[in-house]
Design an enzyme around this catalytic site. Structure first.
Site, PDB file in Angstrom:
ATOM      1  N   PRO A  45       0.826  -1.214   0.000  1.00 34.28           N
ATOM      2  CA  PRO A  45       0.000   0.000   0.000  1.00 34.28           C
ATOM      3  C   PRO A  45       0.860   1.264   0.000  1.00 34.28           C
ATOM      4  O   PRO A  45       1.982   1.252   0.499  1.00 34.28           O
ATOM      5  CB  PRO A  45      -0.799  -0.099   1.295  1.00 34.28           C
ATOM      6  CG  PRO A  45      -0.122  -1.112   2.143  1.00 34.28           C
ATOM      7  CD  PRO A  45       0.688  -1.991   1.245  1.00 34.28           C
ATOM      8  N   ASP A  46       0.348   2.349  -0.583  1.00 31.60           N
ATOM      9  CA  ASP A  46       1.053   3.635  -0.488  1.00 31.60           C
ATOM     10  C   ASP A  46       0.663   4.297   0.833  1.00 31.60           C
ATOM     11  O   ASP A  46      -0.005   3.682   1.676  1.00 31.60           O
ATOM     12  CB  ASP A  46       0.782   4.512  -1.731  1.00 31.60           C
ATOM     13  CG  ASP A  46      -0.674   4.930  -1.868  1.00 31.60           C
ATOM     14  OD1 ASP A  46      -1.467   4.690  -0.924  1.00 31.60           O
ATOM     15  OD2 ASP A  46      -1.041   5.508  -2.907  1.00 31.60           O
ATOM     16  N   PHE A  47       1.068   5.529   1.038  1.00 32.31           N
ATOM     17  CA  PHE A  47       0.712   6.233   2.272  1.00 32.31           C
ATOM     18  C   PHE A  47      -0.653   6.903   2.178  1.00 32.31           C
ATOM     19  O   PHE A  47      -1.487   6.778   3.049  1.00 32.31           O
ATOM     20  CB  PHE A  47       1.747   7.336   2.554  1.00 32.31           C
ATOM     21  CG  PHE A  47       2.968   6.875   3.298  1.00 32.31           C
ATOM     22  CD1 PHE A  47       3.086   5.595   3.788  1.00 32.31           C
ATOM     23  CD2 PHE A  47       4.013   7.770   3.529  1.00 32.31           C
ATOM     24  CE1 PHE A  47       4.220   5.188   4.477  1.00 32.31           C
ATOM     25  CE2 PHE A  47       5.153   7.375   4.218  1.00 32.31           C
ATOM     26  CZ  PHE A  47       5.246   6.086   4.682  1.00 32.31           C
ATOM     27  N   ARG A  48      -0.794   7.683   1.095  1.00 32.60           N
ATOM     28  CA  ARG A  48      -1.845   8.688   1.116  1.00 32.60           C
ATOM     29  C   ARG A  48      -3.081   8.404   0.281  1.00 32.60           C
ATOM     30  O   ARG A  48      -3.981   9.237   0.243  1.00 32.60           O
ATOM     31  CB  ARG A  48      -1.248  10.052   0.731  1.00 32.60           C
ATOM     32  CG  ARG A  48      -0.257  10.525   1.776  1.00 32.60           C
ATOM     33  CD  ARG A  48       0.447  11.818   1.411  1.00 32.60           C
ATOM     34  NE  ARG A  48       1.434  12.157   2.427  1.00 32.60           N
ATOM     35  CZ  ARG A  48       2.665  11.648   2.498  1.00 32.60           C
ATOM     36  NH1 ARG A  48       3.072  10.788   1.579  1.00 32.60           N
ATOM     37  NH2 ARG A  48       3.479  11.997   3.463  1.00 32.60           N
ATOM     38  N   ASN A 119      10.981   4.964  -2.521  1.00 32.80           N
ATOM     39  CA  ASN A 119      10.522   3.679  -2.010  1.00 32.80           C
ATOM     40  C   ASN A 119      11.632   2.946  -1.265  1.00 32.80           C
ATOM     41  O   ASN A 119      12.807   3.066  -1.594  1.00 32.80           O
ATOM     42  CB  ASN A 119       9.973   2.824  -3.149  1.00 32.80           C
ATOM     43  CG  ASN A 119       8.732   3.442  -3.755  1.00 32.80           C
ATOM     44  OD1 ASN A 119       8.133   4.341  -3.132  1.00 32.80           O
ATOM     45  ND2 ASN A 119       8.345   3.017  -4.933  1.00 32.80           N
ATOM     46  N   ASP A 121      11.297  -0.401  -0.687  1.00 30.16           N
ATOM     47  CA  ASP A 121      10.997  -1.825  -0.877  1.00 30.16           C
ATOM     48  C   ASP A 121      12.041  -2.574  -1.710  1.00 30.16           C
ATOM     49  O   ASP A 121      11.916  -3.786  -1.892  1.00 30.16           O
ATOM     50  CB  ASP A 121       9.597  -1.973  -1.506  1.00 30.16           C
ATOM     51  CG  ASP A 121       9.424  -1.170  -2.783  1.00 30.16           C
ATOM     52  OD1 ASP A 121      10.399  -0.990  -3.528  1.00 30.16           O
ATOM     53  OD2 ASP A 121       8.293  -0.702  -3.034  1.00 30.16           O
ATOM     54  N   HIS A 138      15.189   7.641   0.519  1.00 25.27           N
ATOM     55  CA  HIS A 138      14.707   7.417   1.881  1.00 25.27           C
ATOM     56  C   HIS A 138      15.254   6.115   2.457  1.00 25.27           C
ATOM     57  O   HIS A 138      14.654   5.521   3.350  1.00 25.27           O
ATOM     58  CB  HIS A 138      13.179   7.447   1.914  1.00 25.27           C
ATOM     59  CG  HIS A 138      12.627   8.804   1.560  1.00 25.27           C
ATOM     60  ND1 HIS A 138      11.310   9.029   1.222  1.00 25.27           N
ATOM     61  CD2 HIS A 138      13.226  10.008   1.491  1.00 25.27           C
ATOM     62  CE1 HIS A 138      11.132  10.318   0.955  1.00 25.27           C
ATOM     63  NE2 HIS A 138      12.285  10.926   1.102  1.00 25.27           N
TER      64      HIS A 138
HETATM   65  P1  CNA Z   1       2.115   8.760  -1.304  1.00 23.34           P
HETATM   66  O1  CNA Z   1       2.122  10.074  -0.638  1.00 23.34           O
HETATM   67  O2  CNA Z   1       1.336   7.652  -0.676  1.00 23.34           O
HETATM   68  O3  CNA Z   1       1.604   8.991  -2.794  1.00 23.34           O
HETATM   69  C1  CNA Z   1       1.415   7.944  -3.698  1.00 23.34           C
HETATM   70  C2  CNA Z   1       0.868   8.523  -4.993  1.00 23.34           C
HETATM   71  O4  CNA Z   1       0.831   7.481  -5.949  1.00 23.34           O
HETATM   72  C3  CNA Z   1      -0.545   9.093  -4.865  1.00 23.34           C
HETATM   73  O5  CNA Z   1      -0.604  10.352  -5.487  1.00 23.34           O
HETATM   74  C4  CNA Z   1      -1.402   8.058  -5.603  1.00 23.34           C
HETATM   75  O6  CNA Z   1      -2.487   8.660  -6.269  1.00 23.34           O
HETATM   76  C5  CNA Z   1      -0.431   7.487  -6.589  1.00 23.34           C
HETATM   77  N1  CNA Z   1      -0.709   6.115  -6.986  1.00 23.34           N
HETATM   78  C6  CNA Z   1      -1.115   5.071  -6.211  1.00 23.34           C
HETATM   79  N2  CNA Z   1      -1.221   3.950  -6.964  1.00 23.34           N
HETATM   80  C7  CNA Z   1      -0.878   4.295  -8.230  1.00 23.34           C
HETATM   81  C8  CNA Z   1      -0.802   3.578  -9.467  1.00 23.34           C
HETATM   82  N3  CNA Z   1      -1.079   2.282  -9.554  1.00 23.34           N
HETATM   83  N4  CNA Z   1      -0.422   4.263 -10.575  1.00 23.34           N
HETATM   84  C9  CNA Z   1      -0.137   5.584 -10.522  1.00 23.34           C
HETATM   85  N5  CNA Z   1      -0.200   6.304  -9.395  1.00 23.34           N
HETATM   86  C10 CNA Z   1      -0.556   5.668  -8.253  1.00 23.34           C
HETATM   87  O7  CNA Z   1       3.602   8.196  -1.497  1.00 23.34           O
HETATM   88  P2  CNA Z   1       4.921   9.013  -1.826  1.00 23.34           P
HETATM   89  O8  CNA Z   1       5.882   7.998  -2.318  1.00 23.34           O
HETATM   90  O9  CNA Z   1       4.682  10.218  -2.615  1.00 23.34           O
HETATM   91  O10 CNA Z   1       5.334   9.461  -0.360  1.00 23.34           O
HETATM   92  C11 CNA Z   1       6.594   9.435   0.052  1.00 23.34           C
HETATM   93  C12 CNA Z   1       6.833   8.379   1.156  1.00 23.34           C
HETATM   94  C13 CNA Z   1       6.043   7.121   1.004  1.00 23.34           C
HETATM   95  C14 CNA Z   1       8.215   7.902   1.075  1.00 23.34           C
HETATM   96  O11 CNA Z   1       8.913   8.297   2.202  1.00 23.34           O
HETATM   97  C15 CNA Z   1       8.205   6.379   0.981  1.00 23.34           C
HETATM   98  O12 CNA Z   1       9.248   5.810   1.717  1.00 23.34           O
HETATM   99  C16 CNA Z   1       6.915   5.993   1.510  1.00 23.34           C
HETATM  100  N6  CNA Z   1       6.342   4.691   1.147  1.00 23.34           N
HETATM  101  C17 CNA Z   1       7.045   3.775   0.451  1.00 23.34           C
HETATM  102  C18 CNA Z   1       6.483   2.554   0.120  1.00 23.34           C
HETATM  103  C19 CNA Z   1       7.305   1.568  -0.665  1.00 23.34           C
HETATM  104  O13 CNA Z   1       8.510   1.482  -0.494  1.00 23.34           O
HETATM  105  N7  CNA Z   1       6.663   0.812  -1.558  1.00 23.34           N
HETATM  106  C20 CNA Z   1       5.171   2.267   0.501  1.00 23.34           C
HETATM  107  C21 CNA Z   1       4.456   3.229   1.236  1.00 23.34           C
HETATM  108  C22 CNA Z   1       5.056   4.432   1.551  1.00 23.34           C
END
Ligand code: CNA
Length: 279
Positions: A45-48, A119, A121, A138
């Site tokens: 999952p993402d954060f926001r 990311n 991951d 990060h």
């Molecule tokens: P965020 O703030 O959660 O934003 C994610 C963005 O991606 C949002 O604008 C969504 O609309 C968009 N999104 C989600 N799914 C899709 C998709 N399938 N296709 C296109 N767009 C999509 O996350 P950010 O990365 O901007 O925030 C920064 C943080 C989140 C960092 O410090 C990371 O370390 C941290 N994070 C990382 C992971 C990971 O490593 N996979 C997971 C969750 C959070």
């Protein structure tokens, strides 16, 4: 006088126009900026994102506010919420997405200069992107150390602790500090490689920004470091940031769908699919 449209490097707001520019002689150094949206299709999952994002689902961890899970002072006092989450997110259970594979393909085609990622991951590495072309701004789960004396902690012991639901503690005599993966928490500085790589963005012929809300700084401000005339392409579910330069392109939708379309236009689709199946 030429019309503004004629002087654009990417005249259309669509994958075909981006692909045409990428095929041109002008486009040699491609830079990437990635966020959690690149990995949502892998099951992380993402954060926001509303409803599905981590921040919307942290109630069970009894945090004073969602960001506390990644705050160093909170972690020092109570590492349990972070380790509850770490167990779910720990590498080993997830495979790279089509978008990660596309980045690897950019490298195969000698177009990739640097992939800046937020990311943690490590899926870029798993997809085959060379380590020296990835800036994990990060940090990542790939290594860990004591938050007090900074002594590194063994990878295997870490894995066992996380999977067994234990809090790993420093083994140096009289220390016993909590061990934390080398991921950057709020309140910590970014790796020095991040800062030393920023200047290279001056060489960018194309910047592709994928799956990020562009809300975390200083990472988000990288978009300002490419030359004024360098096209910037945002690929995201929703509109974020400010993309109002002449050659900015905004492609809204799921990144894997857009990347597939872009690869079709680049005539890389078969290569993409077979490479993706292979990782
Ligand atoms: P965020 O703030 O959660 O934003 C994610 C963005 O991606 C949002 O604008 C969504 O609309 C968009 N999104 C989600 N799914 C899709 C998709 N399938 N296709 C296109 N767009 C999509 O996350 P950010 O990365 O901007 O925030 C920064 C943080 C989140 C960092 O410090 C990371 O370390 C941290 N994070 C990382 C992971 C990971 O490593 N996979 C997971 C969750 C959070």
């Amino acid at each position: 006088t030429p019309s503004p449209t004629k002087s654009k490097l990417i005249p259309g707001n669509d994958p075909r126009s981006v692909a045409a520019y990428m095929k041109s002689e002008r486009c040699r150094n491609v830079f990437l900026m990635l966020g959690a949206g690149v990995s949502t299709a892998a099951g992380i999952p993402d954060f926001r994102s509303p409803d599905t994002g981590l921040y919307a689902n942290l109630a069970r961890l009894n945090l004073p506010y969602p960001e506390a899970v990644f705050q160093i002072d909170f972690f020092r006092a109570n590492p349990v919420p972070f380790y509850t989450l770490a167990k779910e997110l720990y590498p080993g259970r997830f495979a790279p997405t089509l978008t990660h594979t596309f980045i690897s393909l950019l490298n195969t085609h000698s177009l990739l200069h640097t992939c800046f990622t937020q990311n943690i991951d490590t899926l870029e590495r798993l997809a085959g992107v060379p380590k020296d072309k990835i800036i994990e701004a990060h940090g990542s789960f790939a290594s860990q150390r004591c938050i007090e004396c900074k002594m590194p902690f063994d990878d295997e012991r870490m894995k066992r602790a996380v999977e067994g639901g234990e809090i790993p503690k420093c083994e140096r005599r009289k220390c016993g500090g909590v061990v934390k993966p080398d991921i950057v928490f709020f309140g910590e500085s970014l790796p020095k490689e991040f800062y030393s790589s920023i200047h290279s963005l001056r060489k960018a012929d194309l910047l592709i920004i994928i799956g990020t809300s562009l809300t975390v700084h200083p990472f988000a401000s990288l978009v300002h470091f490419v030359p004024q005339k360098c096209p910037r392409v945002l690929i995201n579910l929703v509109k974020v940031g400010e993309f109002d330069r002449r050659d900015d392109v905004v492609l809204l939708g799921k990144c894997d769908d857009i990347v597939r379309e872009l690869c079709r236009e680049l005539e890389w689709e078969e290569e993409l699919e077979s490479m993706w199946r292979g990782v």
